[in-house]
Design an enzyme around this catalytic site. Structure first.
Site, mmCIF file in Angstrom:
data_model
loop_
_atom_site.group_PDB
_atom_site.id
_atom_site.type_symbol
_atom_site.label_atom_id
_atom_site.label_comp_id
_atom_site.label_asym_id
_atom_site.label_seq_id
_atom_site.Cartn_x
_atom_site.Cartn_y
_atom_site.Cartn_z
ATOM 1 N N ASN A 109 0.830 -1.200 0.000
ATOM 2 C CA ASN A 109 0.000 0.000 0.000
ATOM 3 C C ASN A 109 0.864 1.249 0.000
ATOM 4 O OD1 ASN A 109 -2.046 -1.808 0.136
ATOM 5 N ND2 ASN A 109 -2.485 -1.483 2.305
ATOM 6 N N HIS A 126 6.029 -0.773 -2.589
ATOM 7 C CA HIS A 126 5.607 -0.080 -3.814
ATOM 8 C C HIS A 126 5.716 1.431 -3.688
ATOM 9 C CE1 HIS A 126 3.096 -3.798 -5.327
ATOM 10 N NE2 HIS A 126 4.385 -4.008 -5.301
HETATM 11 P P1 OAD Z 1 -5.697 -6.158 -4.741
HETATM 12 O O1 OAD Z 1 -6.731 -5.121 -5.034
HETATM 13 O O2 OAD Z 1 -5.134 -6.928 -5.869
HETATM 14 O O3 OAD Z 1 -6.293 -7.211 -3.717
HETATM 15 C C1 OAD Z 1 -7.013 -6.799 -2.594
HETATM 16 C C2 OAD Z 1 -7.375 -8.028 -1.803
HETATM 17 O O4 OAD Z 1 -7.997 -7.594 -0.607
HETATM 18 C C3 OAD Z 1 -8.358 -8.974 -2.498
HETATM 19 O O5 OAD Z 1 -7.847 -10.298 -2.463
HETATM 20 C C4 OAD Z 1 -9.634 -8.853 -1.664
HETATM 21 O O6 OAD Z 1 -10.338 -10.088 -1.563
HETATM 22 C C5 OAD Z 1 -9.081 -8.456 -0.318
HETATM 23 N N1 OAD Z 1 -10.005 -7.691 0.531
HETATM 24 C C6 OAD Z 1 -11.051 -6.914 0.184
HETATM 25 N N2 OAD Z 1 -11.613 -6.368 1.267
HETATM 26 C C7 OAD Z 1 -10.919 -6.804 2.335
HETATM 27 C C8 OAD Z 1 -10.987 -6.574 3.734
HETATM 28 N N3 OAD Z 1 -11.907 -5.769 4.263
HETATM 29 N N4 OAD Z 1 -10.092 -7.193 4.545
HETATM 30 C C9 OAD Z 1 -9.131 -7.998 4.035
HETATM 31 N N5 OAD Z 1 -9.015 -8.235 2.711
HETATM 32 C C10 OAD Z 1 -9.875 -7.645 1.870
HETATM 33 O O7 OAD Z 1 -4.573 -5.412 -3.881
HETATM 34 P P2 OAD Z 1 -3.043 -5.767 -3.726
HETATM 35 O O8 OAD Z 1 -2.856 -7.228 -3.538
HETATM 36 O O9 OAD Z 1 -2.517 -4.840 -2.707
HETATM 37 O O10 OAD Z 1 0.081 -1.892 -7.677
HETATM 38 O O11 OAD Z 1 -2.486 -5.356 -5.131
HETATM 39 C C11 OAD Z 1 -1.104 -5.395 -5.370
HETATM 40 C C12 OAD Z 1 -0.715 -4.291 -6.311
HETATM 41 O O12 OAD Z 1 -1.530 -4.347 -7.482
HETATM 42 C C13 OAD Z 1 -0.966 -2.898 -5.771
HETATM 43 O O13 OAD Z 1 0.105 -2.438 -4.988
HETATM 44 C C14 OAD Z 1 -1.176 -2.083 -6.992
HETATM 45 C C15 OAD Z 1 -2.083 -3.027 -7.733
HETATM 46 O O14 OAD Z 1 -2.215 -2.862 -9.068
HETATM 47 C C16 OAD Z 1 0.239 -0.864 -8.530
HETATM 48 O O15 OAD Z 1 -0.573 0.033 -8.663
HETATM 49 C C17 OAD Z 1 1.516 -0.896 -9.285
#
Ligand code: OAD
Length: 253
Positions: A109, A126
């Site tokens: 994040n 990131h």
């Molecule tokens: P994602 O948006 O890919 O994934 C978010 C995850 O959080 C999903 O698996 C959801 O199921 C879960 N989720 C949703 N609500 C939740 C809650 N209340 N509690 C716990 N989990 C929950 O986000 P990231 O894995 O952070 O990069 O994505 C990785 C990278 O991809 C980011 O840093 C960003 C993105 O594109 C760039 O912008 C370069």
């Protein structure tokens, strides 16, 4: 009707004891951790990449093609981050840092909410949206005013400023990735929280930790490619699970 509330009774006390005994705990966090602070995730339900294109908004090529649009999107996000507050999940992780000898958060994040919640050891894999640097000469440029969406020029070379986040196709900050990998390899317990575990190299950290003997736990309402590896999975929002987990850890400590 919303999702049912997480039942803290689901926390197995023997699991809490294993966490309480950890000398080194590492948490990999993603956008889901900030969902309950009102910030949208990228993937999954309500995810930004469902109706926006990452190649336009989160790549150097996208910025070069339309710097004004990309800059405006980041200014909009910065305003949202500034208004958002850490939620119970961020606060519980910060509290965990005061209970266990070593808690490291490796976050994807860019919103700085872990730091605002009080966590001390935060590795920004990131980058962050607060700072900027020059697209042309790389000179750091610090923070900018959020009043306007006008593009800002570098004071040294006149190139456009960009946010100091890692875009797709770019290297992660070497020091951050090294520290996170070292911490993961040395962890007794590894929590993967609110991440879809699809974006590498961050997504390799849980397996690295497990390979080196860590207990792997996932907290995510949805399954991920990591779920089958995890020894314990909490299928509920992190702002509900983490406070309950920390309470259980206190009980058994
Ligand atoms: P994602 O948006 O890919 O994934 C978010 C995850 O959080 C999903 O698996 C959801 O199921 C879960 N989720 C949703 N609500 C939740 C809650 N209340 N509690 C716990 N989990 C929950 O986000 P990231 O894995 O952070 O990069 O994505 C990785 C990278 O991809 C980011 O840093 C960003 C993105 O594109 C760039 O912008 C370069």
């Amino acid at each position: 009707m919303g999702a049912p509330e997480f039942n803290p009774m689901e926390i197995d006390l023997s699991l809490a004891k294993r966490i309480a005994a950890a000398r080194r705990l590492v948490a990999l966090t993603g956008a889901g951790v900030s969902a309950e602070s009102g910030l949208p995730t990228f993937r999954g339900a309500g995810g930004q990449w469902n109706n926006m294109r990452p190649e336009q908004l989160a790549t150097a090529e996208g910025f070069r093609a339309d710097p004004k649009m990309v800059w405006s999107w980041y200014q909009h996000r910065r305003r949202a981050y500034r208004l958002a507050a850490p939620n119970a999940g961020h606060l519980a992780l910060a509290e965990l840092g005061t209970i266990l000898p070593s808690v490291t958060i490796a976050t994807q994040n860019v919103d700085r909410l872990h730091q605002r919640a009080g966590s001390r050891q935060v590795i920004e894999l990131h980058g962050n949206v607060v700072e900027n640097h020059c697209m042309r000469c790389n000179e750091p440029a610090g923070e900018v005013s959020l009043e306007s969406d006008e593009l800002q020029a570098c004071r040294h070379c006149g190139g456009w400023l960009r946010p100091s986040v890692v875009w797709f196709g770019e290297m992660l900050p070497v020091e951050a990735l090294e520290s996170a990998s070292e911490a993961a390899a040395a962890a007794d317990v590894f929590l993967s929280i609110g991440t879809s575990a699809q974006v590498y190299p961050a997504a390799q950290l849980p397996a690295l930790a497990q390979h080196n003997g860590a207990l792997l736990i996932e907290i995510n309402p949805e399954p991920t490619p990591l779920s089958h590896l995890a020894e314990a999975v909490f299928r509920a929002p992190s702002a509900q699970v983490l406070p309950a987990l920390v309470k259980a850890i206190r009980q058994v400590s």
